[in-house]
Design a protein around this motif. Structure first.
Motif, PDB file in Angstrom:
ATOM      1  N   UNK A 147       0.819  -1.211   0.000  1.00 28.54           N
ATOM      2  CA  UNK A 147       0.000   0.000   0.000  1.00 28.54           C
ATOM      3  C   UNK A 147       0.857   1.266   0.000  1.00 28.54           C
ATOM      4  N   UNK A 148       1.954   1.269   0.762  1.00 29.67           N
ATOM      5  CA  UNK A 148       2.805   2.456   0.843  1.00 29.67           C
ATOM      6  C   UNK A 148       3.494   2.743  -0.487  1.00 29.67           C
ATOM      7  N   UNK A 149       3.996   1.697  -1.137  1.00 28.61           N
ATOM      8  CA  UNK A 149       4.672   1.915  -2.408  1.00 28.61           C
ATOM      9  C   UNK A 149       3.668   2.262  -3.516  1.00 28.61           C
ATOM     10  N   UNK A 150       2.451   1.746  -3.405  1.00 29.02           N
ATOM     11  CA  UNK A 150       1.419   2.149  -4.366  1.00 29.02           C
ATOM     12  C   UNK A 150       1.096   3.636  -4.208  1.00 29.02           C
ATOM     13  N   UNK A 151       1.012   4.089  -2.957  1.00 30.57           N
ATOM     14  CA  UNK A 151       0.788   5.516  -2.723  1.00 30.57           C
ATOM     15  C   UNK A 151       1.934   6.350  -3.292  1.00 30.57           C
ATOM     16  N   UNK A 152       3.145   5.843  -3.135  1.00 29.88           N
ATOM     17  CA  UNK A 152       4.312   6.577  -3.628  1.00 29.88           C
ATOM     18  C   UNK A 152       4.293   6.691  -5.144  1.00 29.88           C
TER      19      UNK A 152
ATOM     20  N   UNK B 151       2.268  14.076  -9.849  1.00 29.78           N
ATOM     21  CA  UNK B 151       3.135  15.256  -9.949  1.00 29.78           C
ATOM     22  C   UNK B 151       3.914  15.302 -11.257  1.00 29.78           C
ATOM     23  N   UNK B 152       3.738  14.289 -12.118  1.00 29.34           N
ATOM     24  CA  UNK B 152       4.420  14.285 -13.399  1.00 29.34           C
ATOM     25  C   UNK B 152       5.839  13.772 -13.359  1.00 29.34           C
ATOM     26  N   UNK B 153       6.244  13.146 -12.253  1.00 26.50           N
ATOM     27  CA  UNK B 153       7.599  12.614 -12.142  1.00 26.50           C
ATOM     28  C   UNK B 153       7.743  11.260 -12.823  1.00 26.50           C
ATOM     29  N   UNK B 154       6.624  10.574 -13.106  1.00 24.07           N
ATOM     30  CA  UNK B 154       6.653   9.273 -13.781  1.00 24.07           C
ATOM     31  C   UNK B 154       5.891   9.371 -15.093  1.00 24.07           C
ATOM     32  N   UNK B 155       6.503   8.872 -16.165  1.00 20.58           N
ATOM     33  CA  UNK B 155       5.836   8.881 -17.464  1.00 20.58           C
ATOM     34  C   UNK B 155       4.950   7.661 -17.672  1.00 20.58           C
ATOM     35  N   UNK B 156       5.221   6.584 -16.916  1.00 23.00           N
ATOM     36  CA  UNK B 156       4.468   5.323 -16.998  1.00 23.00           C
ATOM     37  C   UNK B 156       4.570   4.697 -18.396  1.00 23.00           C
ATOM     38  N   UNK B 157       5.631   5.005 -19.124  1.00 14.87           N
ATOM     39  CA  UNK B 157       5.841   4.424 -20.449  1.00 14.87           C
ATOM     40  C   UNK B 157       6.745   3.207 -20.405  1.00 14.87           C
ATOM     41  N   UNK B 158       7.523   3.072 -19.358  1.00 15.04           N
ATOM     42  CA  UNK B 158       8.461   1.966 -19.237  1.00 15.04           C
ATOM     43  C   UNK B 158       8.099   1.122 -18.031  1.00 15.04           C
ATOM     44  N   UNK B 159       8.080  -0.178 -18.235  1.00 16.21           N
ATOM     45  CA  UNK B 159       7.755  -1.112 -17.161  1.00 16.21           C
ATOM     46  C   UNK B 159       9.013  -1.897 -16.823  1.00 16.21           C
TER      47      UNK B 159
END
Length: 202
Positions: free
Chosen positions: A152-157, A164-172
């Motif tokens: 849960x904590x890492x999912x929140x992170x 905030x736009x720090x992750x593009x979510x394009x790379x897994x």
């Protein structure tokens, strides 16, 4: 024979000087129990708790990590602790910060994390004056208390960084953990020897 100390009243010039030798002996012996804050002598630094705030640069990664982790919801982590038991040695939120920062610095051993909490100024800053945890406390927190709230904590992170736009979510990224298997060099058999073995058996 019992020795008594007598205190004299004030005079016009102030308190009378006490000349009782037993009183002077007791007062001089008490000086031994006063804490010496100059452990290595006068030229060295006083042995007092220091404020580490000014020693950590403003752009240090530990500051950013602490700021981001401070905003998470830790209710599941605190629920893992019994309300009837004694208070934890280190605050659970602080322990999670220490463990996360240790992983980011490629420190995974409980004993090495304990040593870092005693020697590394960044870990001391995260502790904020709390006593450094020992390796057994770190191991119990990692394998016991944190297991219920870790996902849960890492999912929140991740969600916070995504908003905030720090992750593009394009790379897994896929975990490359090595698992023990039975396919070692002693159990592995090539196809040709197995076919020849079948022919001989038939």
């Amino acid at each position: 024979m019992e020795q008594r100390l007598y205190f004299f009243p004030k005079t016009e010039n102030g308190l009378r000087r006490i000349r009782n030798p037993w009183y002077n002996k007791i007062m001089s012996s008490n000086l031994k129990y006063r804490k010496n804050y100059t452990e290595f002598g006068e030229p060295y630094q006083l042995v007092l708790p220091l404020n580490l705030e000014g020693l950590i640069p403003d752009d240090e990664s530990v500051r950013l990590l602490s700021h981001e982790l401070e905003e998470l919801d830790y209710h599941l982590l605190y629920q893992a602790y019994s309300a009837k038991g004694r208070n934890p040695a280190v605050d659970p939120k602080t322990m999670f910060k220490i463990l996360t920062y240790a992983y980011s610095q490629n420190i995974y051993s409980s004993r090495k994390i304990e040593a870092a909490c005693r020697r590394d100024i960044n870990f001391m800053w995260l502790l904020a004056g709390q006593k450094a945890p020992d390796h057994s406390t770190i191991a119990r927190f990692r394998t016991g208390f944190l297991s219920a709230a870790c996902e849960d904590l890492f999912y929140q992170m991740v969600r916070r960084l995504g908003n905030t736009g720090e992750l593009s979510k394009e790379t897994v990224f896929i975990d490359g953990t090595r698992l023990e298997a039975a396919a070692n060099k002693y159990t592995f058999v090539w196809k040709d020897p197995s076919e020849n073995g079948k022919k001989r058996c038939s």
